[in-house]
Design an enzyme around this catalytic site. Structure first.
Site, PDB file in Angstrom:
ATOM      1  N   ASP A  50     -24.745  46.890  21.436  1.00 49.71           N
ATOM      2  CA  ASP A  50     -23.324  46.661  21.714  1.00 49.71           C
ATOM      3  C   ASP A  50     -23.154  45.799  22.957  1.00 49.71           C
ATOM      4  O   ASP A  50     -22.049  45.398  23.307  1.00 49.71           O
ATOM      5  CB  ASP A  50     -22.539  47.971  21.816  1.00 49.71           C
ATOM      6  N   SER A  51     -24.278  45.439  23.597  1.00 52.86           N
ATOM      7  CA  SER A  51     -24.276  44.447  24.666  1.00 52.86           C
ATOM      8  C   SER A  51     -23.735  43.111  24.176  1.00 52.86           C
ATOM      9  O   SER A  51     -23.324  42.265  24.976  1.00 52.86           O
ATOM     10  CB  SER A  51     -25.692  44.256  25.214  1.00 52.86           C
ATOM     11  N   ASP A  89     -26.701  49.627  17.255  1.00 50.06           N
ATOM     12  CA  ASP A  89     -26.158  50.401  18.372  1.00 50.06           C
ATOM     13  C   ASP A  89     -24.761  50.895  17.986  1.00 50.06           C
ATOM     14  O   ASP A  89     -23.840  50.093  17.822  1.00 50.06           O
ATOM     15  CB  ASP A  89     -26.059  49.474  19.585  1.00 50.06           C
ATOM     16  N   LYS A 118     -28.596  53.822  17.005  1.00 54.21           N
ATOM     17  CA  LYS A 118     -28.822  54.326  18.364  1.00 54.21           C
ATOM     18  C   LYS A 118     -27.517  54.886  18.910  1.00 54.21           C
ATOM     19  O   LYS A 118     -26.467  54.269  18.734  1.00 54.21           O
ATOM     20  CB  LYS A 118     -29.334  53.222  19.297  1.00 54.21           C
ATOM     21  N   GLU A 120     -25.773  56.996  22.491  1.00 54.77           N
ATOM     22  CA  GLU A 120     -25.949  57.380  23.890  1.00 54.77           C
ATOM     23  C   GLU A 120     -25.598  58.851  24.088  1.00 54.77           C
ATOM     24  O   GLU A 120     -24.654  59.358  23.480  1.00 54.77           O
ATOM     25  CB  GLU A 120     -25.063  56.515  24.790  1.00 54.77           C
ATOM     26  N   GLU A 187     -32.589  54.175  30.381  1.00 59.77           N
ATOM     27  CA  GLU A 187     -32.086  53.011  31.112  1.00 59.77           C
ATOM     28  C   GLU A 187     -31.704  53.365  32.548  1.00 59.77           C
ATOM     29  O   GLU A 187     -31.146  54.432  32.813  1.00 59.77           O
ATOM     30  CB  GLU A 187     -30.860  52.431  30.400  1.00 59.77           C
TER      31      GLU A 187
END
Length: 269
Positions: A50-51, A89, A118, A120, A187
């Site tokens: 999602d960056s 993501d 993925k 978080e 991270e």
């Protein structure tokens, strides 16, 4: 410099899990077919991060990325790199509870060829990870500094600076492993904390800004290739001065157009 391709093998969940303590895993982001094809036979894992909301769309953070956006870019990546292990993501707000997470993950599986997703979160997301993995969704975890928490945390903060925080991160990793994740991104964590996290679980830990003590590394492609000029995170190594090279090339193109040397007779029909 030669590009080594003869060691390439398409990854799967089993190969990734058994790589721990044997082979360091290499993961890189990609958002389109062109770059995905370039990375396909080099990287073990391609992350459609999602960056992209920042490096591709120019937004200040990742939070406004949508699931449809991620699906669109994942399809492009899977088309360009059909033999890659591709991870999507899951964007902010798409896994706020077990049922919504599963609905959105099923949509990803139905509409893309992504190998995994993925998400978080640590202990607080373990029940969601368990629900997904129990329903045949492969999940990569993500703990430590979590970009989707940037507003609630008041910024991007390095984790693992205290004994209490290190212990929490270890609990997070263990909880995500027990929930069925096949690997975890760690991270923005102090390297001594990352080492303890890596030793605490039996699945690979892929670091970013966590030192070289993890089971692998991940970087955003535009960071490592020097295309992002606003700032350089401490953990990024530039393997190419991409922005400079592109600007020089486009400037030369402009010069050739203006002086009439492009196109030449050899470039005419």
């Amino acid at each position: 410099m030669s590009i080594i391709k003869d060691s390439f093998e398409k990854m799967n969940i089993s190969k990734i899990k058994t790589a721990k303590n044997i082979k360091k895993l290499t993961m890189i982001t990609a958002y389109d077919a062109l770059f995905a094809k370039l990375f396909e036979e080099i990287a073990d894992i391609i992350l459609v991060g999602d960056s992209l909301n920042m490096s591709f769309a120019g937004k200040p953070d990742t939070l406004s990325a949508t699931l449809d956006q991620m699906i669109y870019h994942t399809n492009a990546v899977c088309t360009g790199a059909p033999n890659a292990f591709v991870v999507l993501d899951m964007p902010f707000g798409t896994y706020i509870n077990k049922d919504e997470a599963l609905t959105n993950a099923v949509k990803v599986y139905r509409q893309t060829n992504a190998s995994a997703i993925k998400i978080e979160g640590g202990e607080d997301k373990a029940d969601i990870v368990k629900h997904l993995t129990s329903n045949s969704i492969a999940v990569m975890g993500h703990i430590g500094l979590m970009p989707q928490y940037v507003r609630s945390e008041g910024g991007y903060k390095v984790r693992g600076k205290t004994k209490e925080d290190i212990e929490q991160l270890i609990r997070d990793a263990i909880a995500i492993e027990k929930a069925g994740a096949f690997c975890i991104v760690v991270e923005g964590v102090m390297s001594n904390a990352a080492k303890r996290i890596t030793e605490a679980v039996n699945i690979p830990i892929i670091g970013i800004g966590a030192g070289n003590v993890t089971d692998g590394q991940v970087l955003v492609w535009s960071d490592m290739l020097g295309f992002f000029e606003n700032f350089k995170p401490k953990f990024v190594r530039h393997y190419l001065d991409g922005a400079k090279l592109v600007k020089e090339s486009v400037s030369k193109y402009k010069q050739d157009v203006q002086n009439g040397s492009f196109p030449s007779k050899e470039e005419e029909y």
